[in-house]
Structures are given as C-alpha cells and as structure tokens.
Design a protein around this motif. Structure first.
Motif, PDB file in Angstrom:
ATOM      1  N   TYR A  56     -69.006 -75.690  53.914  1.00  0.00           N
ATOM      2  CA  TYR A  56     -69.983 -76.156  52.933  1.00  0.00           C
ATOM      3  C   TYR A  56     -69.368 -76.381  51.546  1.00  0.00           C
ATOM      4  CZ  TYR A  56     -74.306 -76.947  50.490  1.00  0.00           C
ATOM      5  OH  TYR A  56     -75.282 -77.544  49.741  1.00  0.00           O
ATOM      6  N   HIS A  57     -68.222 -75.766  51.255  1.00  0.00           N
ATOM      7  CA  HIS A  57     -67.646 -75.938  49.921  1.00  0.00           C
ATOM      8  C   HIS A  57     -67.180 -77.378  49.663  1.00  0.00           C
ATOM      9  CE1 HIS A  57     -63.462 -75.963  51.357  1.00  0.00           C
ATOM     10  NE2 HIS A  57     -63.767 -74.934  52.139  1.00  0.00           N
ATOM     11  N   TYR A  58     -67.132 -78.209  50.728  1.00  0.00           N
ATOM     12  CA  TYR A  58     -66.794 -79.620  50.557  1.00  0.00           C
ATOM     13  C   TYR A  58     -68.003 -80.449  50.125  1.00  0.00           C
ATOM     14  CZ  TYR A  58     -62.275 -78.945  52.908  1.00  0.00           C
ATOM     15  OH  TYR A  58     -61.009 -78.534  53.238  1.00  0.00           O
ATOM     16  N   VAL A  59     -69.207 -79.877  50.196  1.00  0.00           N
ATOM     17  CA  VAL A  59     -70.434 -80.635  49.903  1.00  0.00           C
ATOM     18  C   VAL A  59     -70.620 -80.795  48.398  1.00  0.00           C
ATOM     19  CG1 VAL A  59     -72.954 -80.678  50.110  1.00  0.00           C
ATOM     20  CG2 VAL A  59     -71.550 -79.900  52.043  1.00  0.00           C
ATOM     21  N   GLU A  60     -70.874 -82.035  47.979  1.00  0.00           N
ATOM     22  CA  GLU A  60     -71.149 -82.319  46.568  1.00  0.00           C
ATOM     23  C   GLU A  60     -72.645 -82.380  46.310  1.00  0.00           C
ATOM     24  OE1 GLU A  60     -69.150 -85.194  43.330  1.00  0.00           O
ATOM     25  OE2 GLU A  60     -70.099 -86.290  44.985  1.00  0.00           O
ATOM     26  N   ASN A  61     -73.377 -83.013  47.251  1.00  0.00           N
ATOM     27  CA  ASN A  61     -74.828 -83.153  47.070  1.00  0.00           C
ATOM     28  C   ASN A  61     -75.527 -83.078  48.430  1.00  0.00           C
ATOM     29  OD1 ASN A  61     -77.222 -83.756  45.449  1.00  0.00           O
ATOM     30  ND2 ASN A  61     -77.239 -85.704  46.568  1.00  0.00           N
ATOM     31  N   LEU A  62     -76.583 -82.255  48.460  1.00  0.00           N
ATOM     32  CA  LEU A  62     -77.364 -82.073  49.688  1.00  0.00           C
ATOM     33  C   LEU A  62     -78.739 -82.664  49.458  1.00  0.00           C
ATOM     34  CD1 LEU A  62     -77.201 -80.601  52.527  1.00  0.00           C
ATOM     35  CD2 LEU A  62     -78.387 -78.705  51.412  1.00  0.00           C
ATOM     36  N   ALA A  63     -79.072 -83.742  50.158  1.00  0.00           N
ATOM     37  CA  ALA A  63     -80.364 -84.405  49.978  1.00  0.00           C
ATOM     38  C   ALA A  63     -80.907 -84.847  51.330  1.00  0.00           C
ATOM     39  CB  ALA A  63     -80.220 -85.589  49.031  1.00  0.00           C
ATOM     40  N   ALA A  64     -82.195 -85.208  51.339  1.00  0.00           N
ATOM     41  CA  ALA A  64     -82.857 -85.563  52.591  1.00  0.00           C
ATOM     42  C   ALA A  64     -82.315 -86.847  53.202  1.00  0.00           C
ATOM     43  CB  ALA A  64     -84.367 -85.689  52.356  1.00  0.00           C
ATOM     44  N   ASP A  65     -81.951 -87.819  52.344  1.00  0.00           N
ATOM     45  CA  ASP A  65     -81.508 -89.103  52.893  1.00  0.00           C
ATOM     46  C   ASP A  65     -80.032 -89.126  53.249  1.00  0.00           C
ATOM     47  OD1 ASP A  65     -80.937 -88.804  50.228  1.00  0.00           O
ATOM     48  OD2 ASP A  65     -81.229 -90.930  49.718  1.00  0.00           O
ATOM     49  N   GLU A  66     -79.216 -88.430  52.446  1.00  0.00           N
ATOM     50  CA  GLU A  66     -77.793 -88.363  52.767  1.00  0.00           C
ATOM     51  C   GLU A  66     -77.122 -87.172  52.089  1.00  0.00           C
ATOM     52  OE1 GLU A  66     -76.095 -92.071  51.422  1.00  0.00           O
ATOM     53  OE2 GLU A  66     -75.508 -91.178  49.508  1.00  0.00           O
ATOM     54  N   ILE A  67     -75.997 -86.771  52.683  1.00  0.00           N
ATOM     55  CA  ILE A  67     -75.209 -85.653  52.157  1.00  0.00           C
ATOM     56  C   ILE A  67     -73.845 -86.200  51.780  1.00  0.00           C
ATOM     57  CG2 ILE A  67     -74.175 -83.415  52.711  1.00  0.00           C
ATOM     58  CD1 ILE A  67     -76.466 -83.149  54.841  1.00  0.00           C
ATOM     59  N   THR A  68     -73.451 -85.983  50.535  1.00  0.00           N
ATOM     60  CA  THR A  68     -72.167 -86.519  50.076  1.00  0.00           C
ATOM     61  C   THR A  68     -71.147 -85.393  49.923  1.00  0.00           C
ATOM     62  OG1 THR A  68     -72.904 -86.364  47.775  1.00  0.00           O
ATOM     63  CG2 THR A  68     -73.209 -88.471  48.888  1.00  0.00           C
ATOM     64  N   LEU A  69     -69.884 -85.740  50.198  1.00  0.00           N
ATOM     65  CA  LEU A  69     -68.789 -84.771  50.133  1.00  0.00           C
ATOM     66  C   LEU A  69     -67.903 -85.043  48.922  1.00  0.00           C
ATOM     67  CD1 LEU A  69     -67.753 -84.729  53.912  1.00  0.00           C
ATOM     68  CD2 LEU A  69     -69.479 -83.324  52.759  1.00  0.00           C
ATOM     69  N   GLU A 117     -78.012 -67.504  42.915  1.00  0.00           N
ATOM     70  CA  GLU A 117     -76.770 -66.939  42.383  1.00  0.00           C
ATOM     71  C   GLU A 117     -75.600 -67.909  42.535  1.00  0.00           C
ATOM     72  OE1 GLU A 117     -76.189 -63.142  44.193  1.00  0.00           O
ATOM     73  OE2 GLU A 117     -77.993 -62.274  43.294  1.00  0.00           O
ATOM     74  N   GLY A 118     -75.873 -69.192  42.252  1.00  0.00           N
ATOM     75  CA  GLY A 118     -74.815 -70.196  42.242  1.00  0.00           C
ATOM     76  C   GLY A 118     -74.428 -70.744  43.605  1.00  0.00           C
ATOM     77  N   GLU A 119     -75.138 -70.351  44.667  1.00  0.00           N
ATOM     78  CA  GLU A 119     -74.821 -70.844  46.006  1.00  0.00           C
ATOM     79  C   GLU A 119     -76.067 -71.408  46.671  1.00  0.00           C
ATOM     80  OE1 GLU A 119     -71.442 -68.369  48.131  1.00  0.00           O
ATOM     81  OE2 GLU A 119     -73.033 -67.008  47.470  1.00  0.00           O
ATOM     82  N   MET A 120     -75.872 -72.383  47.563  1.00  0.00           N
ATOM     83  CA  MET A 120     -76.984 -72.904  48.352  1.00  0.00           C
ATOM     84  C   MET A 120     -77.233 -71.922  49.507  1.00  0.00           C
ATOM     85  SD  MET A 120     -78.362 -75.568  47.071  1.00  0.00           S
ATOM     86  CE  MET A 120     -79.230 -76.409  48.391  1.00  0.00           C
ATOM     87  N   CYS A 121     -78.473 -71.433  49.570  1.00  0.00           N
ATOM     88  CA  CYS A 121     -78.817 -70.371  50.536  1.00  0.00           C
ATOM     89  C   CYS A 121     -80.114 -70.688  51.263  1.00  0.00           C
ATOM     90  CB  CYS A 121     -78.985 -69.032  49.820  1.00  0.00           C
ATOM     91  SG  CYS A 121     -77.569 -68.465  48.882  1.00  0.00           S
ATOM     92  N   VAL A 122     -80.334 -69.995  52.351  1.00  0.00           N
ATOM     93  CA  VAL A 122     -81.644 -69.992  52.995  1.00  0.00           C
ATOM     94  C   VAL A 122     -82.502 -69.013  52.199  1.00  0.00           C
ATOM     95  CG1 VAL A 122     -82.941 -69.631  55.107  1.00  0.00           C
ATOM     96  CG2 VAL A 122     -80.559 -70.379  55.222  1.00  0.00           C
TER      97      VAL A 122
END
Length: 403
Positions: A56-69, A117-122
């Motif tokens: 996941y550390h390669y992910v720049e943006n997490l969105a419904a239509d697309e995920i960019t690295l 806390e600075g991370e994308m979490c469930v």
C-alpha cells in the motif's frame, strides 16, 4: 472516507498513467482493539491476467473511480503475504462479527476506510441495509436515501470467521459479561461457538458454559469432546455441573466425571441422585461454613483463604461438628462484629430462620424465598443436617430458563 464496495473493481494506474490492473481485494494485518492499516492491494493484472499484491505504500490516491500509484509498474516490488494477513472481501465481508460494545453478533455488509494517525485504515463496519444496497449498486433508488448508515467501530468488533484466529481475542471481547458472551455463542453456529469457547481461558469458558441455554449447552459440549469439555467443566460451580451432566448421554457423562478428584466426584454423584425440580436438585454444595465455636476473626480468615473458589460470598452457614444446621451470619454482620466474638453470639439462629427441605419442590422453595425476601436459603435433610444452599438466581433460572 470511502467504502470498500466502492473501490473494488477500480482501475489501478501507475505514475505514467498506465492501467496495470483492477482492484480485487484489500489486505490487512489486524491487531485486536486497534484500527487496521491497509497493507497491500490484491490486483488482477490487465496484461497477464494473473493476481499479485501491491504494497500500500506505493499508493498515491485511493478513490472510487481509480487508484493511482507513486511509481512505475516495473519498479513495484510485490508484497509477500504472511501468516495473520486477511483479505477484507474474502475474509470479512458477509461474515459474522461480534460487536463487543453491543454484545451481539452482526453481519458485515460493507467496510468504511479512512485515515487514522497518518495511515489509511479500516475504521468502521457497516451492518445496515443501506450498506447492503450500496454493494448491490442500488444507491440511486429512492429507498437508499431514506435508509441510515449503522456503523460499528472496527476496534469494537471481533471477526468470528476467516483467518483472524480466535486465539487473539480482543481485550473488549474478553471483558464482556459471561451472560453476554453466552448469548453471542448461542447466535453462532456450533463450529464458531466452539471456537469462541475454546479461545477463552478455562475459568471464563466455564462461566460462559454455565450461562448457555441447556439445549445449546448439550450440543456444544459434545462438539468440544470429552477431554476439552472435562477441562472446562472442572471450573464450573457444582450445581451447574450437575445440570450439565444430566443433559449428556451416559457414556459422555461418565467420561467427563472421570476427571474429577474423589471429593468433588462424590459430591457430584450425591447431587445427581436428587430430582431436578427439588431443592436437592437445585442446590450447590459449594458454600462457606463455620463451627459455632469459631471466632469472628477465624471466619474472616477462612473467607480470605477460600474466597477465590466462590463467585460471591454474602452469607456464612453455621453447622456443628455433626453437620446440624445452627444458623447463618451475613458478611456485613461479620465486618461490624468484634473479632473476638464467637460466631454463635453474632449469628441468626436456625430455629428463627426458614430453610428448605432437600426433597421440597422448587416452586415451594421459590415461594419461601419470596415470602421472607431471601437471596439464598439453606437446604437440610430430615435430621436437620446442612446439605447445601439454593440461591435466588438458580430459582429464577428454573422459572425463566431462556432469559
């Protein structure tokens, strides 16, 4: 914040804006009682039609239509799945979970993802009908807008199925009252219920087993097997153990009884001779007794020495050297009495107290306790020997077995 159902199937593009695949699942490494960071994305490759993990550390943006690295596809170092990892779609969605705040079993319809806390979490678990409709793509219907989201904090939930093992129980789940845990076990299937009971320490497991509906209790004990059932039942109060033994087939009951020491075994065998609907069938033989000649201090010392063996201590029952019932003294009276006083001086004498006969019907015992407002009552034989004690909660459970 976004929901898992909205990002599944999203295109994944590298830093050169090239589509490298679509998102099929999200991997986490859960820790009970904490929000779980996203560790990796399970991706189906567009070119080679195979599956692989992107950390996941390669992910720049997490969105419904697309995920960019943040990087090019060829520079990605695959994530290697480890023991303890779980996939959200495969292992959590549609599964039963224990809501430790509400002490209930619910089904996961969707999962809320956001920053903590600075991370994308469930962060949350959607158990609402709205969450189910969101997954089915019915967000444009009029009904969807009327429905409310019902979220459970991820930290207050304990998955029952999947690769998150029950050996790592959340602290909140362990803290639940045994009666609440018993209700949870009753709502699970037998395999899951057995796993939950086995994951507890023997003392807690015994308390849960005592609270479970007798109809479920029998099936659960059989599922546990004689060895595990015996280990847990050793910690049960003797009156509850008697009720359990009576539910089991003869051979299984014999195997469970075989593990007990001679003293407890003989008490158990004696209690099994009494009919269920009598004071003898309901009483426990596990109570603190003292001689009339003891001092108040001696009794207090005895309570300190043996208190760990009892769930609660409200009264001390007094019998002479021949076992004849002489009276009772409350814990409050003990604490306010002079330590050098004899127990016979501070106790309420038996001739002024109601008591139950061992073969007296439970309904009559209940009437007796109601009339005199008793929390517990001594049980005696026809020689007035003290045999046991019936507590009000045992009487109530007879009248309301499924409460």
């Amino acid at each position: 914040m976004i929901y898992l159902s909205k990002i599944l199937g999203a295109k994944i593009k590298d830093s050169a804006d090239q589509t490298i695949g679509i998102l099929k699942d999200v991997l986490i490494k859960p820790t009970p009682g904490e929000y779980s960071p996203l560790e990796a994305l399970l991706v189906k490759s567009k070119k080679k039609q195979h599956y692989f993990y992107i950390p996941y550390h390669y992910v720049e943006n997490l969105a419904a239509d697309e995920i960019t690295l943040k990087t090019l596809e060829e520079k990605i170092i695959d994530y290697t799945s480890e023991s303890g990892d779980i996939l959200l779609l495969r292992d959590v969605m549609d599964q039963q979970i224990v809501d430790t705040a509400g002490a209930r079993v619910v089904r996961v319809n969707d999962l809320q993802i956001g920053e903590a806390e600075g991370e994308m979490c469930v962060l949350g678990i959607d158990i609402s009908t709205r969450g189910l409709m969101r997954r089915l793509g019915l967000t444009k219907t009029g009904l969807f807008n009327w429905l409310h989201v019902n979220l459970i904090d991820w930290k207050q939930a304990q998955p029952i199925k999947g690769t998150l093992k029950l050996e790592t129980l959340s602290r909140d789940l362990v803290k639940l009252h045994p009666a609440d845990l018993a209700n949870i076990v009753e709502k699970l299937n037998i395999k899951q219920g057995r796993a939950l009971v086995e994951a507890m320490d023997p003392k807690t497991a015994a308390k849960i087993l005592e609270e479970i509906d007798p109809r479920v209790q029998r099936i659960l004990v059989q599922a546990l097997g004689p060895e595990k059932a015996a280990k847990i039942s050793e910690r049960m109060s003797i009156d509850e153990l008697v009720d359990l033994i009576k539910l089991l087939p003869y051979d299984e009951a014999k195997e469970v009884c075989a593990v007990f020491q001679n003293g407890r075994k003989s008490k158990l065998e004696k209690l099994l001779t009494y009919k269920d609907d009598t004071a003898g069938g309901l009483m426990t033989t596990e109570f603190i007794s003292a001689l009339p000649s003891w001092t108040v201090q001696q009794v207090i010392d005895e309570i300190k020495r043996t208190s760990e063996s009892f769930r609660s201590i409200l009264y001390i029952y007094i019998a002479d050297s021949k076992g004849i019932y002489k009276g009772v003294v409350s814990l409050r009276r003990l604490l306010t009495a002079n330590p050098t006083d004899k127990i016979e001086q501070v106790m309420k004498k038996a001739k002024r107290l109601p008591c139950a006969k061992v073969h007296q019907r439970v309904r009559e015992v209940g009437k007796l306790m109601t009339k005199y407002d008793l929390n517990s009552v001594a049980v005696v034989d026809h020689h007035h020997r003290l045999l046991g004690v019936v507590a009000v909660d045992d009487v109530m459970r007879t009248f309301f077995p499924h409460a």
